[in-house]
Design an enzyme around this catalytic site. Sequence first.
Site, short mmCIF file in Angstrom:
data_model
loop_
_atom_site.label_atom_id
_atom_site.label_comp_id
_atom_site.label_asym_id
_atom_site.label_seq_id
_atom_site.Cartn_x
_atom_site.Cartn_y
_atom_site.Cartn_z
N ASP A 236 -42.88 17.76 40.16
CA ASP A 236 -41.48 18.00 40.45
C ASP A 236 -40.63 17.27 39.41
O ASP A 236 -40.81 16.07 39.20
CB ASP A 236 -41.14 17.52 41.86
CG ASP A 236 -39.82 18.10 42.34
OD1 ASP A 236 -39.37 19.11 41.79
OD2 ASP A 236 -39.24 17.52 43.28
N HIS B 292 -27.08 16.97 39.34
CA HIS B 292 -27.78 16.28 40.43
C HIS B 292 -28.09 14.83 40.04
O HIS B 292 -27.85 13.91 40.81
CB HIS B 292 -29.06 17.02 40.79
CG HIS B 292 -29.91 16.31 41.79
ND1 HIS B 292 -29.54 16.15 43.13
CD2 HIS B 292 -31.11 15.67 41.68
CE1 HIS B 292 -30.47 15.48 43.76
NE2 HIS B 292 -31.44 15.17 42.91
N GLU C 34 -34.15 19.88 49.36
CA GLU C 34 -33.83 19.95 47.94
C GLU C 34 -33.99 21.39 47.51
O GLU C 34 -35.09 21.96 47.62
CB GLU C 34 -34.72 19.01 47.11
CG GLU C 34 -34.42 17.54 47.40
CD GLU C 34 -35.08 16.56 46.44
OE1 GLU C 34 -36.08 16.93 45.79
OE2 GLU C 34 -34.57 15.42 46.34
N GLU D 268 -34.56 24.13 45.03
CA GLU D 268 -35.18 24.11 43.71
C GLU D 268 -35.77 25.48 43.37
O GLU D 268 -35.96 26.33 44.24
CB GLU D 268 -36.32 23.07 43.66
CG GLU D 268 -35.88 21.68 44.13
CD GLU D 268 -36.88 20.59 43.80
OE1 GLU D 268 -37.82 20.84 43.02
OE2 GLU D 268 -36.72 19.47 44.34
N ASP E 47 -37.91 21.35 48.59
CA ASP E 47 -38.69 20.11 48.47
C ASP E 47 -38.16 19.10 49.50
O ASP E 47 -37.29 18.28 49.21
CB ASP E 47 -38.53 19.58 47.04
CG ASP E 47 -39.35 18.32 46.80
OD1 ASP E 47 -40.42 18.18 47.43
OD2 ASP E 47 -38.92 17.49 45.99
N ARG F 215 -35.19 10.55 52.91
CA ARG F 215 -34.44 9.61 52.06
C ARG F 215 -34.67 8.16 52.44
O ARG F 215 -34.64 7.27 51.58
CB ARG F 215 -32.95 9.92 52.12
CG ARG F 215 -32.57 11.32 51.69
CD ARG F 215 -32.94 11.57 50.24
NE ARG F 215 -32.61 12.94 49.84
CZ ARG F 215 -33.11 13.52 48.77
NH1 ARG F 215 -33.97 12.89 48.00
NH2 ARG F 215 -32.77 14.75 48.47
N GLN G 132 -38.11 7.15 51.24
CA GLN G 132 -38.02 7.12 49.77
C GLN G 132 -37.29 5.87 49.28
O GLN G 132 -37.72 5.21 48.33
CB GLN G 132 -37.28 8.38 49.31
CG GLN G 132 -37.23 8.59 47.81
CD GLN G 132 -36.38 9.81 47.44
OE1 GLN G 132 -35.92 10.56 48.31
NE2 GLN G 132 -36.18 10.03 46.16
N LYS H 80 -41.76 12.03 49.79
CA LYS H 80 -41.72 13.35 49.16
C LYS H 80 -43.00 14.14 49.37
O LYS H 80 -43.06 15.29 48.93
CB LYS H 80 -41.56 13.17 47.64
CG LYS H 80 -40.28 12.51 47.22
CD LYS H 80 -39.14 13.44 47.41
CE LYS H 80 -38.16 13.35 46.28
NZ LYS H 80 -37.23 14.47 46.35
N THR I 232 -43.67 20.54 51.05
CA THR I 232 -42.81 21.26 50.11
C THR I 232 -43.02 22.73 50.40
O THR I 232 -44.15 23.22 50.37
CB THR I 232 -43.20 20.95 48.65
OG1 THR I 232 -43.09 19.53 48.43
CG2 THR I 232 -42.30 21.68 47.67
N GLU J 279 -26.32 14.61 48.53
CA GLU J 279 -25.07 14.78 47.79
C GLU J 279 -23.94 15.31 48.67
O GLU J 279 -22.82 14.85 48.60
CB GLU J 279 -25.29 15.74 46.62
CG GLU J 279 -26.21 15.21 45.55
CD GLU J 279 -26.77 16.34 44.69
OE1 GLU J 279 -27.82 16.92 45.07
OE2 GLU J 279 -26.16 16.67 43.67
MN MN Z 1 -37.49 17.54 44.42
#
Ligand code: MN
Length: 407
Positions: free
Chosen positions: A123, A130, A194, A196, A228, A232, A235, A248, A252, A358
């Site tokens: 990834d 971002h 996420e 993607e 994904d 948080r 992480q 993570k 996915t 975000e």
């Molecule tokens: Mn990602």
Amino acid sequence: MRNSVNATWVEVGPGEWSIGDLPYGVFSTGGNRHLGAAIGRWVLDLHRAANVGLFRGVVHPDVLMAGSLNPLLSLTPRHWDRVRERLNEILTDEAFRPRVTPLLVELEDIQLHLPWQVADFVDFYSSLQHAEHVGRLFRPDGDPLMPNWRHIPVGYHGRSGTVVVSGSEIKRPLGMIPTPEGLRYVPSQRLDIEVELGFVLGNPSEPGFPVSATDAASHVFGVVAVNDWSARDIQAFEYQPLGPFLGKSFATSVSAWVLPMAAIDGARRTPPPQSPPPPAHLAVAGHWGLDITLDAWLRREASPPLRLSTTNARTLYWTAPQQIAHLTSNGTPIRPGDLIATGTISGDEPSSYGSLLEITENGSRSIVVGGRESTYLEDGDEIVITAAADRRDGTSASLGEVRGRIV
Ligand code: MN
């Protein structure tokens, strides 16, 4: 290749996959898994098509009878093109209609599976917007970008075994998380998405021989939409100094259809300028800005879905050939079935942010859905990401959807 959009004898309705699309998927109707290619409201059963000799002289029938895309990914772009040309031929030439019609299965009658066995999963972090948004959230006083960001496509090695197909339920992960009572092993309270794009790779390369940015295109089979999932809070505690790990690696999700690169040729655009210019081994010619729009929706209970984001892959700073050149620059090989994802795709406007991190400014602003204020995902929430490539001729090619519900 011939690519006359309306020439197929298969009935294709508005919004359905056309002869210029032909995405690959793996499906079943109660029995074994078969490789298929979608057109109209049908999937052409490639297992049975190969079995009755429709790909004789094109590829060995075993390649299309494996129940996964991997044997085809092991071959070269020449083979990929020949399979697609043959598909084009048998779906446009009326003479094949009697033989091919019995091999068409209605999409509504099938169950979809992960279309290929994911070899290695990488990834990246290739959206400038971002990276800057996240940098500002976590380092408000410093440069939002780390010193390396404009020099190499930053990424990390993910966990291929937890890549799941659209529709799979996502179990909220547990992890070591700081709480008011101290560090505890508890369910994540900051479960995020996420948005993607993913590239499915094939045509393996030799260990010890970097793939040049110029040659990288010959290793890209097709594209999928990717969510994904990211915890948080897990992480945030674990990531220093070695980067993302368990926050993570629990799931996915990818779309169930792999859209071949040939189908999105018309969606190529000039990517954003790069400053400073990339090092020579990451320099690439050609139009690798891909005009692929991705929409992310949040469904909560019976409420109307909330659109979280509309973003576009053409805004990405680092492109797929550069990612591949960087990934292999130390001599690591490409394996058939490798998945490389772009990283969260965010634009300039809040309506184009590709993560709740975000959108909610790391949980400090709430969104309202289902009559409730929230920041991150609740149990029962369902995320649906749709993606479509906009071709210069005005047509678009859908990547289907990637859907997942939190349980
Ligand atoms: Mn990602």
